[in-house]
Design a protein around this motif. Structure first.
Motif, PDB file in Angstrom:
ATOM      1  N   ASP A 165       0.807  -1.221   0.000  1.00 41.14           N
ATOM      2  CA  ASP A 165       0.000   0.000   0.000  1.00 41.14           C
ATOM      3  C   ASP A 165       0.841   1.271   0.000  1.00 41.14           C
ATOM      4  O   ASP A 165       0.307   2.368  -0.094  1.00 41.14           O
ATOM      5  CB  ASP A 165      -0.929   0.022   1.218  1.00 41.14           C
ATOM      6  CG  ASP A 165      -2.031  -1.012   1.135  1.00 41.14           C
ATOM      7  OD1 ASP A 165      -2.252  -1.584   0.045  1.00 41.14           O
ATOM      8  OD2 ASP A 165      -2.678  -1.262   2.175  1.00 41.14           O
ATOM      9  N   GLY A 166       2.170   1.132   0.145  1.00 38.48           N
ATOM     10  CA  GLY A 166       3.045   2.293   0.172  1.00 38.48           C
ATOM     11  C   GLY A 166       3.048   3.032   1.495  1.00 38.48           C
ATOM     12  O   GLY A 166       3.508   4.172   1.569  1.00 38.48           O
ATOM     13  N   VAL A 167       2.553   2.394   2.544  1.00 39.74           N
ATOM     14  CA  VAL A 167       2.487   3.025   3.861  1.00 39.74           C
ATOM     15  C   VAL A 167       3.719   2.691   4.692  1.00 39.74           C
ATOM     16  O   VAL A 167       4.297   3.561   5.338  1.00 39.74           O
ATOM     17  CB  VAL A 167       1.200   2.601   4.605  1.00 39.74           C
ATOM     18  CG1 VAL A 167       1.194   3.099   6.041  1.00 39.74           C
ATOM     19  CG2 VAL A 167      -0.033   3.097   3.859  1.00 39.74           C
ATOM     20  N   PHE A 168       4.157   1.447   4.689  1.00 36.09           N
ATOM     21  CA  PHE A 168       5.308   1.034   5.481  1.00 36.09           C
ATOM     22  C   PHE A 168       6.597   1.277   4.695  1.00 36.09           C
ATOM     23  O   PHE A 168       6.684   0.951   3.514  1.00 36.09           O
ATOM     24  CB  PHE A 168       5.224  -0.443   5.872  1.00 36.09           C
ATOM     25  CG  PHE A 168       4.092  -0.776   6.818  1.00 36.09           C
ATOM     26  CD1 PHE A 168       3.341   0.201   7.447  1.00 36.09           C
ATOM     27  CD2 PHE A 168       3.778  -2.095   7.082  1.00 36.09           C
ATOM     28  CE1 PHE A 168       2.307  -0.107   8.317  1.00 36.09           C
ATOM     29  CE2 PHE A 168       2.744  -2.428   7.947  1.00 36.09           C
ATOM     30  CZ  PHE A 168       2.012  -1.428   8.562  1.00 36.09           C
ATOM     31  N   MET A 169       7.577   1.840   5.367  1.00 33.01           N
ATOM     32  CA  MET A 169       8.874   2.104   4.756  1.00 33.01           C
ATOM     33  C   MET A 169       9.953   1.202   5.337  1.00 33.01           C
ATOM     34  O   MET A 169      10.985   0.990   4.711  1.00 33.01           O
ATOM     35  CB  MET A 169       9.265   3.567   4.969  1.00 33.01           C
ATOM     36  CG  MET A 169       8.310   4.510   4.316  1.00 33.01           C
ATOM     37  SD  MET A 169       8.607   6.275   4.591  1.00 33.01           S
ATOM     38  CE  MET A 169      10.200   6.393   5.275  1.00 33.01           C
ATOM     39  N   LEU A 170       9.740   0.710   6.544  1.00 32.33           N
ATOM     40  CA  LEU A 170      10.732  -0.089   7.233  1.00 32.33           C
ATOM     41  C   LEU A 170      10.028  -0.890   8.320  1.00 32.33           C
ATOM     42  O   LEU A 170       9.109  -0.378   8.960  1.00 32.33           O
ATOM     43  CB  LEU A 170      11.767   0.836   7.881  1.00 32.33           C
ATOM     44  CG  LEU A 170      12.809   0.246   8.821  1.00 32.33           C
ATOM     45  CD1 LEU A 170      14.096   1.027   8.685  1.00 32.33           C
ATOM     46  CD2 LEU A 170      12.351   0.220  10.254  1.00 32.33           C
ATOM     47  N   THR A 171      10.406  -2.134   8.470  1.00 34.51           N
ATOM     48  CA  THR A 171       9.997  -2.926   9.629  1.00 34.51           C
ATOM     49  C   THR A 171      11.229  -3.648  10.141  1.00 34.51           C
ATOM     50  O   THR A 171      12.169  -3.906   9.388  1.00 34.51           O
ATOM     51  CB  THR A 171       8.904  -3.969   9.296  1.00 34.51           C
ATOM     52  OG1 THR A 171       9.403  -4.895   8.332  1.00 34.51           O
ATOM     53  CG2 THR A 171       7.638  -3.309   8.781  1.00 34.51           C
TER      54      THR A 171
END
Length: 95
Positions: A32-38
């Motif tokens: 969705d393009g919301v998370f950049m890093l986990t």
């Protein structure tokens, strides 16, 4: 931009049971393009997520849908960060 801290609760032993669904939730956040890093908060205390392009209300709803949160494997703390100064490679975060 938001930093989400996912801290293990007393229900940590249930993590294995919900890991596949939790990983699908993470994959969806990237798609969705919301998370950049986990990543993992060491030493194995939980996880962290860097999110952007979302309102706090939308993010709170998304985090509540994480199977780890829904089954109390982790507790979630959301911190909003307003970038003021960044490396040029991260200028898009100031938009």
């Amino acid at each position: 931009m938001f930093l989400i801290m996912l801290r293990f609760s007393d229900n940590k032993p249930a993590a294995a049971e919900h890991m596949q669904a939790h990983n699908a939730w993470i994959a969806n956040g990237f798609e969705d393009g919301v998370f950049m890093l986990t990543g993992t908060v060491e030493p194995k205390q939980g996880g962290a997520v860097l999110a952007h392009n979302i309102t706090r209300a939308e993010l709170e709803k998304r985090v509540a849908q994480d199977p780890f949160v829904a089954t109390n494997v982790v507790t979630a703390e959301i911190t909003e960060v307003t970038p003021a100064r960044t490396d040029a490679r991260l200028d898009f975060l100031k938009a």
